[in-house]
Scaffold this active site. Structure first.
Site, PDB file in Angstrom:
ATOM      1  N   LYS A  22      81.672  72.024 128.344  1.00 54.17           N
ATOM      2  CA  LYS A  22      81.158  70.858 127.590  1.00 54.17           C
ATOM      3  C   LYS A  22      82.292  69.907 127.230  1.00 54.17           C
ATOM      4  O   LYS A  22      82.238  68.714 127.519  1.00 54.17           O
ATOM      5  CB  LYS A  22      80.463  71.353 126.323  1.00 54.17           C
ATOM      6  CG  LYS A  22      80.288  70.336 125.218  1.00 54.17           C
ATOM      7  CD  LYS A  22      79.704  71.001 123.989  1.00 54.17           C
ATOM      8  CE  LYS A  22      79.879  70.213 122.720  1.00 54.17           C
ATOM      9  NZ  LYS A  22      81.247  70.185 122.190  1.00 54.17           N
ATOM     10  N   ASN A  23      83.330  70.444 126.606  1.00 58.62           N
ATOM     11  CA  ASN A  23      84.384  69.564 126.089  1.00 58.62           C
ATOM     12  C   ASN A  23      85.157  68.869 127.205  1.00 58.62           C
ATOM     13  O   ASN A  23      85.526  67.708 127.090  1.00 58.62           O
ATOM     14  CB  ASN A  23      85.343  70.352 125.190  1.00 58.62           C
ATOM     15  CG  ASN A  23      84.692  70.702 123.854  1.00 58.62           C
ATOM     16  OD1 ASN A  23      83.610  70.206 123.541  1.00 58.62           O
ATOM     17  ND2 ASN A  23      85.331  71.559 123.079  1.00 58.62           N
ATOM     18  N   CYS A 115      81.218  64.700 111.060  1.00 59.46           N
ATOM     19  CA  CYS A 115      80.484  65.841 111.585  1.00 59.46           C
ATOM     20  C   CYS A 115      80.392  66.861 110.467  1.00 59.46           C
ATOM     21  O   CYS A 115      81.253  66.890 109.594  1.00 59.46           O
ATOM     22  CB  CYS A 115      81.245  66.398 112.777  1.00 59.46           C
ATOM     23  SG  CYS A 115      80.678  67.965 113.340  1.00 59.46           S
ATOM     24  N   ARG A 120      86.875  65.048 110.447  1.00 60.36           N
ATOM     25  CA  ARG A 120      87.130  64.573 111.809  1.00 60.36           C
ATOM     26  C   ARG A 120      87.754  63.163 111.879  1.00 60.36           C
ATOM     27  O   ARG A 120      87.179  62.245 112.472  1.00 60.36           O
ATOM     28  CB  ARG A 120      85.849  64.617 112.664  1.00 60.36           C
ATOM     29  CG  ARG A 120      84.961  65.821 112.496  1.00 60.36           C
ATOM     30  CD  ARG A 120      85.347  67.072 113.164  1.00 60.36           C
ATOM     31  NE  ARG A 120      85.679  67.166 114.541  1.00 60.36           N
ATOM     32  CZ  ARG A 120      84.935  67.663 115.498  1.00 60.36           C
ATOM     33  NH1 ARG A 120      83.713  68.039 115.258  1.00 60.36           N
ATOM     34  NH2 ARG A 120      85.391  67.813 116.709  1.00 60.36           N
ATOM     35  N   VAL A 122      90.439  60.076 113.048  1.00 62.83           N
ATOM     36  CA  VAL A 122      90.982  59.716 114.374  1.00 62.83           C
ATOM     37  C   VAL A 122      92.360  59.070 114.229  1.00 62.83           C
ATOM     38  O   VAL A 122      92.849  58.421 115.148  1.00 62.83           O
ATOM     39  CB  VAL A 122      90.034  58.778 115.167  1.00 62.83           C
ATOM     40  CG1 VAL A 122      88.767  59.495 115.571  1.00 62.83           C
ATOM     41  CG2 VAL A 122      89.716  57.509 114.383  1.00 62.83           C
ATOM     42  N   LEU A 124      95.355  60.206 114.332  1.00 62.70           N
ATOM     43  CA  LEU A 124      96.390  60.613 115.297  1.00 62.70           C
ATOM     44  C   LEU A 124      96.184  59.910 116.648  1.00 62.70           C
ATOM     45  O   LEU A 124      97.147  59.544 117.319  1.00 62.70           O
ATOM     46  CB  LEU A 124      96.384  62.128 115.501  1.00 62.70           C
ATOM     47  CG  LEU A 124      96.793  62.965 114.271  1.00 62.70           C
ATOM     48  CD1 LEU A 124      96.546  64.442 114.527  1.00 62.70           C
ATOM     49  CD2 LEU A 124      98.270  62.740 113.939  1.00 62.70           C
ATOM     50  N   ASP A 305      86.090  77.388 117.603  1.00 59.03           N
ATOM     51  CA  ASP A 305      84.735  77.335 118.154  1.00 59.03           C
ATOM     52  C   ASP A 305      84.120  78.724 118.374  1.00 59.03           C
ATOM     53  O   ASP A 305      82.947  78.837 118.737  1.00 59.03           O
ATOM     54  CB  ASP A 305      84.717  76.547 119.479  1.00 59.03           C
ATOM     55  CG  ASP A 305      84.866  75.047 119.249  1.00 59.03           C
ATOM     56  OD1 ASP A 305      84.841  74.609 118.088  1.00 59.03           O
ATOM     57  OD2 ASP A 305      85.022  74.304 120.244  1.00 59.03           O
ATOM     58  N   ARG A 397      72.884  70.673 122.017  1.00 58.05           N
ATOM     59  CA  ARG A 397      74.058  69.812 122.232  1.00 58.05           C
ATOM     60  C   ARG A 397      75.056  70.452 123.189  1.00 58.05           C
ATOM     61  O   ARG A 397      75.746  69.743 123.924  1.00 58.05           O
ATOM     62  CB  ARG A 397      74.785  69.567 120.900  1.00 58.05           C
ATOM     63  CG  ARG A 397      74.138  68.558 119.986  1.00 58.05           C
ATOM     64  CD  ARG A 397      75.075  68.240 118.841  1.00 58.05           C
ATOM     65  NE  ARG A 397      76.436  68.152 119.348  1.00 58.05           N
ATOM     66  CZ  ARG A 397      77.505  68.650 118.727  1.00 58.05           C
ATOM     67  NH1 ARG A 397      77.387  69.220 117.556  1.00 58.05           N
ATOM     68  NH2 ARG A 397      78.700  68.552 119.271  1.00 58.05           N
TER      69      ARG A 397
HETATM   70  C1  UD1 Z   1      88.087  69.440 119.882  1.00 57.96           C
HETATM   71  C2  UD1 Z   1      86.803  70.041 120.410  1.00 57.96           C
HETATM   72  C3  UD1 Z   1      86.188  70.981 119.377  1.00 57.96           C
HETATM   73  C4  UD1 Z   1      87.198  72.009 118.891  1.00 57.96           C
HETATM   74  C5  UD1 Z   1      88.481  71.301 118.429  1.00 57.96           C
HETATM   75  C6  UD1 Z   1      89.584  72.272 118.032  1.00 57.96           C
HETATM   76  C7  UD1 Z   1      85.882  68.317 121.856  1.00 57.96           C
HETATM   77  C8  UD1 Z   1      84.774  67.333 122.101  1.00 57.96           C
HETATM   78  N1  UD1 Z   1      85.844  68.970 120.698  1.00 57.96           N
HETATM   79  O1  UD1 Z   1      87.741  68.627 118.764  1.00 57.96           O
HETATM   80  O2  UD1 Z   1      85.087  71.657 120.003  1.00 57.96           O
HETATM   81  O3  UD1 Z   1      86.636  72.693 117.796  1.00 57.96           O
HETATM   82  O4  UD1 Z   1      88.994  70.465 119.482  1.00 57.96           O
HETATM   83  O5  UD1 Z   1      89.845  73.152 119.077  1.00 57.96           O
HETATM   84  O6  UD1 Z   1      86.735  68.517 122.697  1.00 57.96           O
HETATM   85  N2  UD1 Z   1      92.812  65.720 113.184  1.00 57.96           N
HETATM   86  C9  UD1 Z   1      93.404  64.758 112.396  1.00 57.96           C
HETATM   87  N3  UD1 Z   1      93.528  63.490 112.906  1.00 57.96           N
HETATM   88  C10 UD1 Z   1      93.097  63.161 114.163  1.00 57.96           C
HETATM   89  C11 UD1 Z   1      92.515  64.160 114.957  1.00 57.96           C
HETATM   90  C12 UD1 Z   1      92.381  65.436 114.447  1.00 57.96           C
HETATM   91  O7  UD1 Z   1      93.792  65.021 111.261  1.00 57.96           O
HETATM   92  O8  UD1 Z   1      93.250  61.997 114.571  1.00 57.96           O
HETATM   93  C13 UD1 Z   1      92.656  67.089 112.646  1.00 57.96           C
HETATM   94  C14 UD1 Z   1      91.208  67.549 112.591  1.00 57.96           C
HETATM   95  O9  UD1 Z   1      90.567  67.137 111.407  1.00 57.96           O
HETATM   96  C15 UD1 Z   1      91.346  69.047 112.694  1.00 57.96           C
HETATM   97  C16 UD1 Z   1      92.571  69.218 113.585  1.00 57.96           C
HETATM   98  O10 UD1 Z   1      93.278  67.988 113.550  1.00 57.96           O
HETATM   99  O11 UD1 Z   1      91.626  69.589 111.425  1.00 57.96           O
HETATM  100  C17 UD1 Z   1      92.256  69.573 115.012  1.00 57.96           C
HETATM  101  O12 UD1 Z   1      91.331  68.638 115.515  1.00 57.96           O
HETATM  102  P1  UD1 Z   1      91.272  68.275 117.076  1.00 57.96           P
HETATM  103  O13 UD1 Z   1      92.071  69.277 117.819  1.00 57.96           O
HETATM  104  O14 UD1 Z   1      91.595  66.840 117.236  1.00 57.96           O
HETATM  105  O15 UD1 Z   1      89.752  68.505 117.382  1.00 57.96           O
HETATM  106  P2  UD1 Z   1      88.799  67.577 118.213  1.00 57.96           P
HETATM  107  O16 UD1 Z   1      89.522  66.973 119.358  1.00 57.96           O
HETATM  108  O17 UD1 Z   1      88.039  66.682 117.292  1.00 57.96           O
END
Ligand code: UD1
Length: 416
Positions: A22-23, A115, A120, A122, A124, A305, A397
């Site tokens: 999926k991801n 979510c 969640r 963005v 970074l 996950d 989903r």
């Molecule tokens: C992806 C996966 C999700 C999985 C997660 C962690 C997809 C669609 N989803 O989510 O299934 O659970 O990786 O393995 O691929 N963070 C920040 N700032 C940012 C981005 C992230 O602070 O800009 C934090 C998040 O809140 C979280 C951590 O970093 O605490 C890890 O998140 P991230 O690895 O980015 O997860 P996703 O890419 O959202």
């Protein structure tokens, strides 16, 4: 039809074919827009998040058809204001950013919604893109991207490991001028899959899957045919189905190397695990699992996950254990529902203290997110009597044909 009615207890036994990741698929579908050349994707799963991604892209003028494979043709894409409401539904729509930056240089993107499992952010993604020269502003509920003249490779040292941000920056850097080095990059198998896809398009990405990724910018990307990797979380979930039910399940079309820590933990519980190049089998017949401590952390550590599925496993295992969630702050919503079914679980900060019980009792429970919903469905399969899982839409989903797959293994699940 938004509820599952499950009759338990059942031992889940048999063979299953694991779907495409999926991801990986979600990211690859969105970043396909980096090139206007046609792309063919194989092994894309039939799940709702992909349907939403397809609807978003179709609204933007991308031609997508799905017969045996998914064909994507974004040569006629028309709308640079990405304000389609569906964008809010899936986190993955943040990966429209690379196309906006590379192909249009300016535009507006509604922020993908939060979510239920956590905030969640963005930040970074945006920080990394700004380091490449992109001009992006946060404007209330959307991002505004201003004309970007020249993107220039840079060293990007993330303060925190993020799967999503690594994908965003890696994708944009493929078409930036010069070399980009991503430090403290996510090392997940999906990152490797996405890098392989981009490399097949003509990108030059080295060391994906390592802590430091090097991307040498190229001028353009071409077309390709790409086979998406198997879904490691779906695989882990079916192995848990065998472990919690005292069953025996053989997963085909999967990859052992992507599941090392999960298999290690499952082995600790007493399960018999055998595997070949593209299959894994877990046998728990005649045994009661031993509980196991879990600590979620970025890959290659234990995946968040798989946390709710292991909470279920520990709920029905011998002994007590601690599950520590280090990635998302609100990922314990399945706990209150397991407690309704007779589980002995206690939340303390970011930990769940689990005391195994012999049996769960069928109950009415509520699914709140994708992974909690599958865990509740598996709980229903092993509980005594009837379990009704409400808000089952979350499961669609990310799990392809889940009712049919579980029923083929001996579960009795119907939609009501
Ligand atoms: C992806 C996966 C999700 C999985 C997660 C962690 C997809 C669609 N989803 O989510 O299934 O659970 O990786 O393995 O691929 N963070 C920040 N700032 C940012 C981005 C992230 O602070 O800009 C934090 C998040 O809140 C979280 C951590 O970093 O605490 C890890 O998140 P991230 O690895 O980015 O997860 P996703 O890419 O959202």
């Amino acid at each position: 039809m938004n509820k599952f009615r499950i009759l338990g207890p059942k031992k889940l036994k048999g063979e299953i074919r694991i779907s495409g990741s999926k991801n990986s698929s979600l990211a690859i579908i969105f970043i396909s827009l980096l090139t206007e050349k046609p792309i063919i994707l194989k092994n894309v799963p039939y799940i709702q998040d992909i349907d939403v991604a397809v609807k978003i892209l179709t609204k933007l003028g991308v031609k997508i058809n799905r017969k045996k494979f998914m064909n994507i043709d974004s040569s006629g894409i028309c709308d640079k204001f990405f304000s389609c409401k569906l964008i809010k539904y899936i986190r993955a729509s943040i990966w429209l950013l690379p196309a906006i930056i590379i192909r249009w240089r300016s535009g507006k993107l509604i922020l993908p919604g939060g979510c239920s499992i956590g905030d969640r952010p963005v930040d970074l993604h945006i920080w990394g893109l700004r380091k490449l020269g992109a001009k992006i502003k946060f404007n209330y509920d959307h991002l505004k991207i201003d004309s970007v003249n020249k993107l220039i490779g840079n060293t990007i040292h993330f303060s925190k490991i993020s799967v999503g941000a690594t994908i965003t920056v890696m994708s944009v850097a493929t078409l930036a001028y010069g070399t980009t080095i991503i430090k403290n990059a996510a090392r997940d198998p999906e990152i490797i899959d996405i890098a392989n896809f981009l490399n097949k398009l003509g990108a030059k990405i080295i060391n994906a899957g390592k802590n430091e990724i090097v991307i040498i910018g190229v001028k353009y990307l071409k077309s390709c045919i790409y086979n998406i990797m198997p879904d490691r979380i779906e695989t882990g979930t079916f192995l848990i189905a065998a472990a919690v039910s005292g069953g025996d399940i053989l997963c085909h079309n999967t990859c052992v190397n992507n599941l090392k820590i999960v298999l290690k933990k499952l082995k600790f519980t007493g399960a018999k695990i055998t595997f070949g190049q593209d299959w894994i089998r877990l046998n728990m017949i005649g045994k009661c699992p031993r509980s196991v401590n879990i600590n979620t952390a970025p890959y290659p550590n234990f995946p968040t996950d798989m946390q709710s599925q292991f909470t279920l496993l520990n709920s029905v295992s011998k002994g007590s254990s601690v599950i520590t969630e280090n990635i998302f702050e609100n990922r314990f919503m399945h706990v209150s529902e397991f407690i309704k079914m007779g589980a002995r679980l206690n939340i303390k900060d970011n930990k769940i203290i689990c005391c195994g019980v012999k049996k769960l009792i069928g109950s009415k429970v509520n699914a709140t997110d994708l992974r909690s919903s599958i865990s509740l469905v598996l709980a229903g399969c092993i509980a005594d009597g009837i379990t009704v899982v409400k808000n089952i839409h979350h499961i669609y989903r990310g799990y392809e044909s889940i009712k049919n797959k579980l029923n083929s293994l001996g579960a009795i699940i119907e939609c009501i």
